[in-house]
Design an enzyme around this catalytic site. Structure first.
Site, short mmCIF file in Angstrom:
data_model
loop_
_atom_site.label_atom_id
_atom_site.label_comp_id
_atom_site.label_asym_id
_atom_site.label_seq_id
_atom_site.Cartn_x
_atom_site.Cartn_y
_atom_site.Cartn_z
N GLU A 115 0.83 -1.21 0.00
CA GLU A 115 0.00 0.00 0.00
C GLU A 115 0.87 1.26 0.00
O GLU A 115 0.54 2.25 -0.66
CB GLU A 115 -0.91 0.01 1.23
N THR A 137 -7.00 8.69 -5.89
CA THR A 137 -6.72 8.84 -4.46
C THR A 137 -5.92 10.11 -4.18
O THR A 137 -6.21 10.83 -3.24
CB THR A 137 -5.95 7.60 -3.96
#
Lengths: 378, 378
Positions: A193, A247
């Site tokens: 991530e 994002t």
């Protein structure tokens, strides 16, 4: 006798407590006939300590990791939960054509925009997590290849990258006997991530562990599982519009400073949300979910129609509604599947009417399991 | 037949749910022979609705309300809990020398600086709360007098004003048959707190309800009781230095803006604190208690020796330590009474050594009951 040691990870604690060291030892003793020892980097280790490399139990495994809803309104960056029935699949093969200790990605297929993903394992969520787990296990004698099947579109706000990472991490771990604990797999997922969407475990932790998860701290990694009562029904209405909300852009819009009054409000809502989850209070959960005064007000205007979608959800009887992760998916909660479908219809209509966006709705319950082995071949 | 209605308060909800309307009706039916009806302000009420004034069940009642620890680190302004065995007492008498519908304060005595308190009921915490409850009940036919016995010094950070207000509110309510719900008494206590120390219920709600309490919102008032498991032991080490830290000064030092990273951290700690309370996880509770990055770092330097006191508590084995309310009392948590006394000794030493302050320590467990009737005379 060789003494096994863990890799040099950050210290980890998990609540409710699981002694992952004894878990580790348990796994070792179960599969010890399959283990072989070699001395890895002994210069920095006590002389008695040897690194043990596990051998694969299978030639092929297939794993699944669920979609996740992070943030949950006032739980921005530290709360998330897993939803059942949608997610990513990884098929992992022992591959003699891959250099021992290495991994390759043979193919990627699935929904929407998955063609955008790199097949270079160093730039692919599944690849990074798999490499991390291989390193933790000390896998050096076999090469592996991954086939990734995306059930989640990229940039949907449903933890697409986390699902790939979680499925890959679990696949590699299970291939070698499930030696690592969930918290170690979260660390592997977190490494993935960090490279792809930021150092946040609020998707990858629930993708691996299932249920609701609170990230208390990163250094050391400290995760709390919040057990939603088994006897309660909880449905998520997930409405995904045809709109990509990157994002990074959704992060850039956030304020760097927060008014004290908003901080107090949001903190109290975060506490209420945790209480509602543990007490199985759906009304309270919905109320808290809808109550964010810091992140949602900044992000909602970037998703055409989101304000109207939220109102439509509440108007149709949802207990609460907010943006899932960084969006653009909207998430509402209810206690009844049919009611969930009705709420979803109204939300889809609102996306079309107010945002000029096509959208699809799905009703899902809580995934209490997290990433798992689906099948294996010896 | 007269139909009873509630006063025109803000809407109230309490979780876990208690139907306070049916509770109200239950109380009415129990004591209906003692009630009399009169029409109060009928111009703004439906014609069928009459205000019912209760008559006193007793000539005298005595009540107690416990000390409270508000804030609890990251729970600033919305979390609090009650501690047993220390608090304020109110003796309430039906007093024919007091004008009907009015209240007087006959005397105030007790520890420390209680002589500073006004005997004018409009400026006294107990008086304001008592008047508020009398108004809610519609008491107009009898006069009352209060004798207030302070067990808590003013400005200690242990909810001194809230304890007086809670004891008075409960005394008046019990005098007239306990018609009002706990949430209505919290509203009365809140009226008192608003005049004396700010519109915050994080002391007065636990003082009335006992246990741990989270204030979710004020408009409408929405309170969540957080049930700490009955089978778990929890001790608070309360160390009160000889130093007055006025609430206003301690508020003035707070920042008006918070960095997003601190907001996320503190919110996650608030969530962790709520989880720890509900799960009976003392280690987690202590960790969260100690973790505030917003309020404690600003306030601790205003309390001489506080940093060293916290370190001493942790060093002596406390699970966590922070400032109680706006200080100057320091609060630490542990699971054993004797260990609590040892921790207290070290904290007292640290206040003396690093802050040049004399201090006293007491070890208390969680008060799960809240304000209560102690005795009554017919």
């Amino acid at each position: 006798m060789a003494i096994c040691n863990q890799s040099q990870f950050k210290p980890i604690s998990i609540s409710p407590k699981t002694n992952h060291l004894s878990n580790f030892n348990l796994q070792i003793s179960r599969s010890q006939t399959l283990l072989k020892c070699h001395n890895n980097n002994t210069s920095s280790l006590p002389t008695k300590t040897l690194k043990i490399e596990p051998l694969p139990l299978f030639t092929s495994v297939r794993s699944f990791a669920p979609a996740t809803v992070a943030n949950l309104g006032p739980g921005f960056d530290f709360l998330g939960c897993a939803v059942d029935g949608i997610g990513d699949y990884v098929t992992l093969n022992v591959d003699p054509e891959v250099q021992p200790g290495q991994i390759s990605i043979s193919d990627i297929n699935g929904v929407g925009n998955s063609g955008k993903l790199s097949k270079n394992p160093l730039w692919n969520c599944a690849g990074i997590a798999a490499i991390s787990v291989m390193r933790m296990l000390g896998v050096q004698s076999v090469g592996l290849s991954i086939s990734l099947e995306k059930g989640l579109p990229l940039g949907s706000g449903l933890g697409s990258s986390a699902a790939s990472a979680a499925a890959a991490a679990v696949a590699v771990n299970e291939m070698f006997g499930g030696v690592l604990s969930e918290s170690e797999l979260v660390l592997a997922g977190l490494e993935s991530e960090a490279k792809v969407s930021g150092y946040h475990a609020d998707n990858v932790a629930p993708a691996i562990m299932g249920g609701f998860v609170l990230i208390r701290s990163y250094d050391p990694l400290d995760i709390i599982q919040l057990r939603f009562p088994m006897e309660k029904e909880l449905f998520f209405v997930l409405v995904n519009p045809d709109f990509e909300a990157p994002t990074k852009k959704m992060r850039a819009v956030l304020p760097s400073e927060i008014a004290m009054s908003d901080h107090i409000w949001n903190s109290s809502q975060a506490g209420s949300l945790v209480a509602a989850v543990l007490q199985g209070d759906l009304r309270g959960l919905g109320k808290a979910l809808s109550s964010d005064r810091i992140v949602e007000p900044k992000r909602a205007p970037l998703i055409p129609g989101m304000g109207a979608v939220k109102n439509a959800a509440i108007g149709a009887g949802a207990f609460g509604c907010t943006i899932s992760g960084a969006g653009p998916t909207a998430v509402a909660v209810t206690d009844n599947e049919q009611k969930g479908r009705d709420i979803g219809e109204k939300m889809v209509e609102a996306f079309w009417r107010e945002g000029n966006l096509k959208a699809t709705a799905t009703v899902r319950s809580l995934d209490r399991v997290g990433a798992r082995l689906i099948s294996s071949n010896s």
